[in-house]
Design an enzyme around this catalytic site. Structure first.
Site, PDB file in Angstrom:
ATOM      1  N   ASN A   1       1.035  -1.066   0.351  1.00 19.44           N
ATOM      2  CA  ASN A   1      -0.227  -0.191  -0.259  1.00 19.44           C
ATOM      3  C   ASN A   1       0.897   1.025   0.255  1.00 19.44           C
ATOM      4  O   ASN A   1       0.849   1.817   1.507  1.00 19.44           O
ATOM      5  CB  ASN A   1      -0.756  -0.023   0.619  1.00 19.44           C
ATOM      6  CG  ASN A   1      -1.961   1.550   1.584  1.00 19.44           C
ATOM      7  OD1 ASN A   1      -1.679   2.038   0.347  1.00 19.44           O
ATOM      8  ND2 ASN A   1      -2.275   1.200   2.218  1.00 19.44           N
TER       9      ASN A   1
ATOM     10  N   ARG B   1      -2.712  -2.079  -3.547  1.00 21.14           N
ATOM     11  CA  ARG B   1      -3.795  -0.809  -3.546  1.00 21.14           C
ATOM     12  C   ARG B   1      -3.746  -0.087  -4.217  1.00 21.14           C
ATOM     13  O   ARG B   1      -2.426   0.841  -4.407  1.00 21.14           O
ATOM     14  CB  ARG B   1      -3.962  -0.603  -2.263  1.00 21.14           C
ATOM     15  CG  ARG B   1      -4.701   0.460  -1.308  1.00 21.14           C
ATOM     16  CD  ARG B   1      -5.302   0.832  -0.916  1.00 21.14           C
ATOM     17  NE  ARG B   1      -6.227   1.745  -0.634  1.00 21.14           N
ATOM     18  CZ  ARG B   1      -6.072   2.723  -0.188  1.00 21.14           C
ATOM     19  NH1 ARG B   1      -4.876   3.406   0.476  1.00 21.14           N
ATOM     20  NH2 ARG B   1      -7.335   4.000   0.339  1.00 21.14           N
TER      21      ARG B   1
ATOM     22  N   HIS C   1     -12.727   3.708  -0.295  1.00 18.30           N
ATOM     23  CA  HIS C   1     -12.526   2.505   0.940  1.00 18.30           C
ATOM     24  C   HIS C   1     -13.034   1.086   0.753  1.00 18.30           C
ATOM     25  O   HIS C   1     -13.777   0.385   1.910  1.00 18.30           O
ATOM     26  CB  HIS C   1     -13.534   2.924   2.169  1.00 18.30           C
ATOM     27  CG  HIS C   1     -12.831   4.176   2.866  1.00 18.30           C
ATOM     28  ND1 HIS C   1     -13.907   5.454   3.657  1.00 18.30           N
ATOM     29  CD2 HIS C   1     -11.600   4.812   3.157  1.00 18.30           C
ATOM     30  CE1 HIS C   1     -12.860   6.012   4.496  1.00 18.30           C
ATOM     31  NE2 HIS C   1     -11.740   5.290   4.037  1.00 18.30           N
TER      32      HIS C   1
ATOM     33  N   ARG D   1     -11.539  16.899   7.127  1.00 18.70           N
ATOM     34  CA  ARG D   1     -12.963  17.305   5.456  1.00 18.70           C
ATOM     35  C   ARG D   1     -14.132  17.597   5.979  1.00 18.70           C
ATOM     36  O   ARG D   1     -14.924  16.603   7.037  1.00 18.70           O
ATOM     37  CB  ARG D   1     -12.907  15.756   4.633  1.00 18.70           C
ATOM     38  CG  ARG D   1     -11.824  16.142   4.215  1.00 18.70           C
ATOM     39  CD  ARG D   1     -11.233  14.807   3.421  1.00 18.70           C
ATOM     40  NE  ARG D   1     -10.225  13.700   3.017  1.00 18.70           N
ATOM     41  CZ  ARG D   1     -10.328  12.441   3.047  1.00 18.70           C
ATOM     42  NH1 ARG D   1     -11.116  11.849   2.944  1.00 18.70           N
ATOM     43  NH2 ARG D   1      -9.269  11.809   3.583  1.00 18.70           N
TER      44      ARG D   1
ATOM     45  N   GLU E   1      -8.149  -4.225   5.501  1.00 13.64           N
ATOM     46  CA  GLU E   1      -8.332  -4.513   4.153  1.00 13.64           C
ATOM     47  C   GLU E   1      -6.805  -5.130   3.391  1.00 13.64           C
ATOM     48  O   GLU E   1      -6.985  -5.653   2.035  1.00 13.64           O
ATOM     49  CB  GLU E   1      -7.376  -2.648   3.392  1.00 13.64           C
ATOM     50  CG  GLU E   1      -8.973  -1.773   4.049  1.00 13.64           C
ATOM     51  CD  GLU E   1      -9.198  -0.411   4.010  1.00 13.64           C
ATOM     52  OE1 GLU E   1      -8.285   0.283   5.064  1.00 13.64           O
ATOM     53  OE2 GLU E   1      -9.179   0.301   3.023  1.00 13.64           O
TER      54      GLU E   1
END
Ligand code: ADP
Length: 365
Positions: free
Chosen positions: A7, A75, A164, A225, A348
């Site tokens: 990743n 990823r 995601h 955010r 993940e």
């Protein structure tokens, strides 16, 4: 079978080496190469980072010989509308990942740098790309289109993509195991609450809507955010504060959310601590955060026509009984005890390893 999962972030490379033989999901080595590209860092770029990763794996005794690794899973954040599934990497896949860098300028170029670095140092080992966006490609057009002039979709592929995906997919599979029911018989709402936050409506194992959009800015309130906002407010701020596009982007992505409202921190643990000690701004940040989650769960409950389970994951989702209980209370009111609430740790990397295995298993047997 030994599967290396990589990743690549903008200044780091995370890896996990799995041995997926005999149905065991063993991690045999893992590590993090940080500060890539910074002055005095060991890795000048991602290619050098991969070289360091190789020595790290060998030093940790993950393998004695690199050829013991059967396949590498990467990823990749954006797969546009092309990649609905994991892809065995070849020149054409690389070309498309580069093309979609327009849609994910902070992520796809570094994901690609990791892939290219690996092709250099592991030239004989097949590589697979797992896209964050792929799981959401089942979302129907009425949910993914924005009500803008259609030419922007045609010209720029401007639409909701969602992110995601690997985590939502993993959580859905885990929920199906925990509930003892096949995925194709389940309606689920999965809430990934970490630094970035998103909620997905999953019908029969397929994503049918998700809160993040064209970029990861849309939807829930997050650490820094803002999530959903009236776009006209953006023009208003830019005009009155004389902000450039870049400056405004910085406000929306890095100065808003929990940090913007609390004025204290983007870290949920800190917000919780200040809230408990009576800080009003931290309390407002907490309430807004939870309110948005409720609003999306409510919308997806209706879209799905009821729900078997609402699942929570991510650093916040896995560790916040306060949020989970707040949702439980509402669910009990509307559905009695029919809807389960589950807290499931995400993984993940394990999901990437499993998806990678599926792509190559026939070839490698
Ligand atoms: P990422 O999205 O980068 O993978 P994580 O899933 O690790 O991030 O989530 C990071 C968030 O989780 C931070 O806001 C952090 O405050 C929060 N978090 C981590 N541990 C806890 C905890 N024990 N209780 C509440 N929040 C936590």
């Amino acid at each position: 079978m030994k599967i290396l999962v990589i990743n690549c972030g903008s200044s780091s490379i995370k890896y996990k080496l799995f041995d997926l033989d005999n149905n065991q999901n063993n991690i045999i080595a893992k590590g993090l190469i940080e500060r890539i590209g910074e002055p005095k860092a060991l890795a000048r770029d991602h290619s050098q980072g991969i070289k360091i990763l190789i020595s790290d794996i060998l030093n940790k005794g993950g393998v004695k010989d690199l050829n013991e690794i059967s396949v590498i899973g990467h990823r990749v954040v954006h797969g546009g509308e092309t990649f609905l599934k994991p892809q065995l990497i070849n020149a054409e896949v690389i070309r498309k990942i580069r093309k979609y860098a327009q849609l994910a300028p902070l992520h796809n170029p570094v994901n690609l740098a990791g892939i290219i670095g690996c092709r250099r140092f592991f030239s004989r080992i097949p590589q697979v790309a797992i896209f964050d966006t792929a799981f959401h490609q089942s979302i129907p057009e009425e949910a993914y289109m924005y009500a803008l002039p259609k030419r922007y979709y045609k010209k720029y592929k401007l639409r909701k993509y969602g992110f995601h995906g690997t985590s939502h997919q993993f959580i859905a599979r885990q929920a199906s195991k925990l509930l003892g029911k096949p995925l194709n018989k389940l309606k689920l709402i999965t809430c990934h609450l970490g630094n970035g936050c998103s909620i997905t409506a999953i019908d029969k194992g397929k994503s049918i809507d998700t809160s993040m959009g064209f970029t990861p800015l849309e939807g829930l309130m997050m650490g820094t955010r803002c999530g959903d906002i009236d776009v006209a407010a953006v023009f208003y701020i830019m005009k009155n504060e004389g902000l450039s596009l870049l400056e405004m982007d910085n406000v929306l992505n890095r100065k808003s959310g929990l940090l913007g409202i609390s004025g204290i921190s983007n870290d949920f643990r800190v917000i919780r601590k200040f809230r408990k000690s009576g800080n009003l701004s931290a309390n407002l940040a907490w309430k807004m955060f939870v309110y948005r989650i409720k609003k999306y769960i409510g919308a997806y409950y209706f879209i799905l026509g009821g729900v078997d389970a609402v699942c929570f994951t991510g650093g916040i989702g896995e560790n916040s009984p306060g949020i989970v209980n707040a949702i439980k209370q509402v669910l009990v009111k509307i559905s009695g005890k029919e809807t389960k609430v589950l807290v499931i740790p995400t993984d993940e990397e394990l999901m990437i390893a499993k998806l990678t295995y599926k792509v190559v298993k026939k070839k490698l047997k």
